[in-house]
Design a protein around this motif. Structure first.
Motif, PDB file in Angstrom:
ATOM      1  N   CYS A   1       0.830  -1.197   0.000  1.00 41.23           N
ATOM      2  CA  CYS A   1       0.000   0.000   0.000  1.00 41.23           C
ATOM      3  C   CYS A   1       0.867   1.251   0.000  1.00 41.23           C
ATOM      4  O   CYS A   1       0.605   2.203  -0.739  1.00 41.23           O
ATOM      5  CB  CYS A   1      -0.929   0.002   1.217  1.00 41.23           C
ATOM      6  N   GLY A   2       1.915   1.247   0.828  1.00 42.83           N
ATOM      7  CA  GLY A   2       2.808   2.398   0.889  1.00 42.83           C
ATOM      8  C   GLY A   2       3.495   2.651  -0.448  1.00 42.83           C
ATOM      9  O   GLY A   2       3.623   3.798  -0.888  1.00 42.83           O
ATOM     10  N   ILE A   3       3.939   1.560  -1.103  1.00 44.01           N
ATOM     11  CA  ILE A   3       4.588   1.707  -2.407  1.00 44.01           C
ATOM     12  C   ILE A   3       3.621   2.314  -3.422  1.00 44.01           C
ATOM     13  O   ILE A   3       3.967   3.230  -4.175  1.00 44.01           O
ATOM     14  CB  ILE A   3       5.109   0.341  -2.903  1.00 44.01           C
ATOM     15  N   ALA A   4       2.381   1.796  -3.444  1.00 47.55           N
ATOM     16  CA  ALA A   4       1.388   2.302  -4.393  1.00 47.55           C
ATOM     17  C   ALA A   4       1.013   3.744  -4.086  1.00 47.55           C
ATOM     18  O   ALA A   4       0.942   4.596  -4.984  1.00 47.55           O
ATOM     19  CB  ALA A   4       0.149   1.420  -4.374  1.00 47.55           C
ATOM     20  N   GLN A   5       0.789   4.042  -2.794  1.00 46.75           N
ATOM     21  CA  GLN A   5       0.341   5.380  -2.413  1.00 46.75           C
ATOM     22  C   GLN A   5       1.419   6.427  -2.670  1.00 46.75           C
ATOM     23  O   GLN A   5       1.174   7.428  -3.359  1.00 46.75           O
ATOM     24  CB  GLN A   5      -0.076   5.405  -0.950  1.00 46.75           C
ATOM     25  N   TYR A   6       2.597   6.199  -2.116  1.00 47.78           N
ATOM     26  CA  TYR A   6       3.642   7.205  -2.248  1.00 47.78           C
ATOM     27  C   TYR A   6       4.257   7.195  -3.643  1.00 47.78           C
ATOM     28  O   TYR A   6       4.754   8.224  -4.118  1.00 47.78           O
ATOM     29  CB  TYR A   6       4.688   7.005  -1.152  1.00 47.78           C
ATOM     30  N   GLY A   7       4.198   6.032  -4.315  1.00 46.79           N
ATOM     31  CA  GLY A   7       4.622   5.999  -5.709  1.00 46.79           C
ATOM     32  C   GLY A   7       3.703   6.831  -6.581  1.00 46.79           C
ATOM     33  O   GLY A   7       4.148   7.520  -7.506  1.00 46.79           O
ATOM     34  N   SER A   8       2.392   6.780  -6.302  1.00 47.93           N
ATOM     35  CA  SER A   8       1.438   7.595  -7.074  1.00 47.93           C
ATOM     36  C   SER A   8       1.657   9.079  -6.794  1.00 47.93           C
ATOM     37  O   SER A   8       1.526   9.913  -7.700  1.00 47.93           O
ATOM     38  CB  SER A   8       0.006   7.204  -6.727  1.00 47.93           C
TER      39      SER A   8
ATOM     40  N   VAL B   1      -0.776  21.992  -5.596  1.00 48.19           N
ATOM     41  CA  VAL B   1      -1.060  20.558  -5.528  1.00 48.19           C
ATOM     42  C   VAL B   1       0.235  19.758  -5.406  1.00 48.19           C
ATOM     43  O   VAL B   1       0.289  18.748  -4.683  1.00 48.19           O
ATOM     44  CB  VAL B   1      -1.860  20.112  -6.769  1.00 48.19           C
ATOM     45  N   TYR B   2       1.278  20.186  -6.112  1.00 50.11           N
ATOM     46  CA  TYR B   2       2.588  19.543  -5.989  1.00 50.11           C
ATOM     47  C   TYR B   2       3.034  19.532  -4.533  1.00 50.11           C
ATOM     48  O   TYR B   2       3.482  18.508  -4.008  1.00 50.11           O
ATOM     49  CB  TYR B   2       3.598  20.297  -6.858  1.00 50.11           C
ATOM     50  N   GLN B   3       2.897  20.676  -3.871  1.00 49.35           N
ATOM     51  CA  GLN B   3       3.308  20.755  -2.472  1.00 49.35           C
ATOM     52  C   GLN B   3       2.437  19.902  -1.563  1.00 49.35           C
ATOM     53  O   GLN B   3       2.929  19.258  -0.633  1.00 49.35           O
ATOM     54  CB  GLN B   3       3.281  22.211  -2.006  1.00 49.35           C
ATOM     55  N   LEU B   4       1.131  19.869  -1.842  1.00 56.37           N
ATOM     56  CA  LEU B   4       0.213  19.102  -1.003  1.00 56.37           C
ATOM     57  C   LEU B   4       0.599  17.626  -0.973  1.00 56.37           C
ATOM     58  O   LEU B   4       0.711  17.018   0.102  1.00 56.37           O
ATOM     59  CB  LEU B   4      -1.215  19.266  -1.523  1.00 56.37           C
ATOM     60  N   LEU B   5       0.833  17.043  -2.151  1.00 50.30           N
ATOM     61  CA  LEU B   5       1.205  15.632  -2.214  1.00 50.30           C
ATOM     62  C   LEU B   5       2.636  15.408  -1.743  1.00 50.30           C
ATOM     63  O   LEU B   5       2.927  14.420  -1.056  1.00 50.30           O
ATOM     64  CB  LEU B   5       1.035  15.111  -3.639  1.00 50.30           C
ATOM     65  N   SER B   6       3.528  16.322  -2.093  1.00 46.99           N
ATOM     66  CA  SER B   6       4.931  16.159  -1.704  1.00 46.99           C
ATOM     67  C   SER B   6       5.111  16.205  -0.201  1.00 46.99           C
ATOM     68  O   SER B   6       5.911  15.446   0.363  1.00 46.99           O
ATOM     69  CB  SER B   6       5.793  17.243  -2.363  1.00 46.99           C
ATOM     70  N   GLN B   7       4.362  17.090   0.473  1.00 42.59           N
ATOM     71  CA  GLN B   7       4.516  17.211   1.923  1.00 42.59           C
ATOM     72  C   GLN B   7       4.121  15.916   2.627  1.00 42.59           C
ATOM     73  O   GLN B   7       4.722  15.547   3.640  1.00 42.59           O
ATOM     74  CB  GLN B   7       3.687  18.383   2.448  1.00 42.59           C
ATOM     75  N   ILE B   8       3.119  15.212   2.102  1.00 44.14           N
ATOM     76  CA  ILE B   8       2.740  13.913   2.680  1.00 44.14           C
ATOM     77  C   ILE B   8       3.878  12.915   2.493  1.00 44.14           C
ATOM     78  O   ILE B   8       4.228  12.155   3.410  1.00 44.14           O
ATOM     79  CB  ILE B   8       1.443  13.395   2.026  1.00 44.14           C
ATOM     80  N   LEU B   9       4.465  12.914   1.302  1.00 46.06           N
ATOM     81  CA  LEU B   9       5.596  12.031   1.027  1.00 46.06           C
ATOM     82  C   LEU B   9       6.813  12.416   1.854  1.00 46.06           C
ATOM     83  O   LEU B   9       7.498  11.551   2.419  1.00 46.06           O
ATOM     84  CB  LEU B   9       5.928  12.090  -0.470  1.00 46.06           C
ATOM     85  N   PHE B  10       7.093  13.718   1.950  1.00 51.40           N
ATOM     86  CA  PHE B  10       8.225  14.191   2.758  1.00 51.40           C
ATOM     87  C   PHE B  10       8.091  13.734   4.208  1.00 51.40           C
ATOM     88  O   PHE B  10       9.046  13.254   4.826  1.00 51.40           O
ATOM     89  CB  PHE B  10       8.309  15.719   2.717  1.00 51.40           C
TER      90      PHE B  10
END
Length: 470
Positions: A110-117, A328-337
């Motif tokens: 799940c982590g691979i799919a989520q953060y990969g997306s 939007v780039y920042q929104l998703l990136s901050q979760i990944l960061f």
């Protein structure tokens, strides 16, 4: 009552049942988050999607994907708390939901799919933003020199500009500091989408000749070969999947809701409102765009030379796209960061490079804490996404690939598997069987979309030239 008892009682009123600050989200805020998340850059390819599938299959596919998205979202809403959907323990992230109900290697998958997306989406956002910024220069060139002028513009400088902006913004410590940027991004999203619909409607009203369109979409032997028709259908399906791939943020949105009424009931209603609103918006945008351009619909009708005038409005729309994608780039990136940095801190707690904060006094701002690991790794990540975006600057193919990668596992497979596990649905029962059949059918769709997108990327790479624009 003693002072200590009074203070403790006041504190309890400001805390939820898990000891965290009381959540204040409502049906309205959750619906707004969903609509803002779903309506994004994918809306720009909808005219092209309808052109590949035609008047019948195109809108039908959009409706079908929206129904599936609404259904699986409702399943996921019941799994926010475990084991009981109303009184169970909270799961704060998508991975927490998988961990509580499935466990094992599925958590890592799940982590691979989520953060990969998330990583794939940020690359797609970089591509789209650079195309939009380059489109502003091209639009001004055509306005000054005529529509047949040679106005080729390289996307590379604008990719670099976008990356530099993201390097600076990525040093914001966490997602909680980004509320202002998210609000601006949401306004920009609605602005450029409505401008696109308005321009397409105006084009229909003023055109002096008929455009070619049909219930089958692009015609074999006229617009494309038979093989190209198949590949484009596969790719269009992937683009639709990308447009509805919002499941990775559903749990985080539900975690903002207050506990009364129950979060799962509110989230189901919010999902229905968000998905149905988005579906109507998508069908409207796609059908009006196809009616305006017919089988010649560009992959991105705001950057693909679909319109030339009024040039100032087109410029404004493309600026809105770029600003929206910055947010939007920042929104998703901050979760990944946050995930990567928490992982590193937990595994190497004594490493000063990873954990130590260095206070720096910045004029007009105050004290800012610099973490060298955060500075280096976030900068490297942004640079890496920019490099990949420059290698694969193909909007529609990349959307399809991201959609194919993330749609089935995050939007269908995990919600169904989690629901089966939490509800203890008997193996081979009627409900278990048709849920499994739905999951398998969506897996086939994802495979088909992936094949079409990979073929499209390979074909584009063969003909790609650095200063050529699509």
């Amino acid at each position: 009552m003693s002072d200590q008892e009074f203070i403790w009682g006041a504190c309890e009123k400001n805390l939820d049942d898990d000891g965290r600050v009381k959540r204040t989200g409502t049906l309205m805020t959750a619906s707004a988050h969903l609509i803002t998340t779903v309506i994004g850059s994918g809306v720009l390819s909808l005219a092209w999607i309808i052109a590949q599938l035609g008047w019948v299959a195109g809108p039908a596919a959009l409706v079908l994907f929206s129904v599936i998205a609404c259904f699986t979202s409702s399943l996921l809403a019941d799994c926010y708390r475990s084991p009981d959907p109303v009184t169970g323990n909270r799961n704060y992230t998508y991975m927490d939901v998988v961990r509580a109900n499935l466990g094992g290697i599925k958590v890592q998958l799940c982590g691979i799919a989520q953060y990969g997306s998330f990583a794939g989406a940020t690359i797609g956002f970089t591509i789209t933003a650079s195309l939009s910024m380059a489109a502003v220069k091209r639009s001004n060139c055509f306005h000054m020199n005529g529509h047949h002028a040679n106005c080729k513009v390289s996307n590379y400088p604008y990719t670099i500009i976008f990356a530099c902006i993201q390097i600076v913004l990525s040093q914001i410590p966490n997602i909680h500091k980004l509320s202002w940027l998210s609000i601006v991004a949401a306004l920009m999203s609605f602005s450029y989408s409505l401008i696109g619909i308005g321009l397409a409607a105006a084009k229909i009203a003023e055109r002096s000749h008929e455009v070619r369109n049909s219930w089958r979409g692009v015609e074999v032997g006229v617009d494309v070969t038979e093989t190209e028709k198949v590949w484009r259908i596969f790719q269009a399906i992937g683009d639709i999947a990308f447009s509805y791939s919002f499941a990775p943020v559903l749990v985080e949105i539900q975690d903002t809701l207050k506990s009364s009424p129950p979060e799962n009931k509110v989230m189901k209603r919010a999902s229905f409102i968000g998905v149905s609103t988005t579906a109507m918006f998508y069908i409207l945008c796609g059908c009006i765009g196809y009616a305006a351009f017919g089988n010649d619909a560009p992959g991105n009708f705001l950057t693909g030379l679909g319109f030339y005038e009024p040039f100032w409005l087109i410029d404004f729309a493309n600026v809105c796209i770029a600003i929206h994608l910055i947010g939007v780039y920042q929104l998703l990136s901050q979760i990944l960061f946050a995930y990567v940095e928490n992982f590193c801190r937990n595994h190497w707690p004594d490493n000063g490079f990873i954990t130590k904060e260095h206070p720096v006094n910045i004029p007009l701002h105050g004290t800012y804490h610099i973490n060298f690991f955060r500075l280096v790794w976030r900068t490297v990540y942004v640079i890496a996404t920019a490099i990949v975006a420059m290698i694969f600057p193909f909007f529609n193919d990349f959307l399809g690939l991201i959609g194919a990668f993330s749609y089935w596992p995050l939007s269908v497979y995990f919600p169904i598997e989690i629901y089966i596990a939490q509800s203890r649905i008997p193996r081979f029962s009627f409900t278990w069987t048709w849920l499994k059949m739905l999951s398998f059918a969506c897996l086939v769709v994802s495979i088909v979309a992936a094949v079409g997108s990979v073929q499209g990327l390979a074909a584009d790479l063969k003909t790609y030239k650095p200063f050529k624009t699509r």
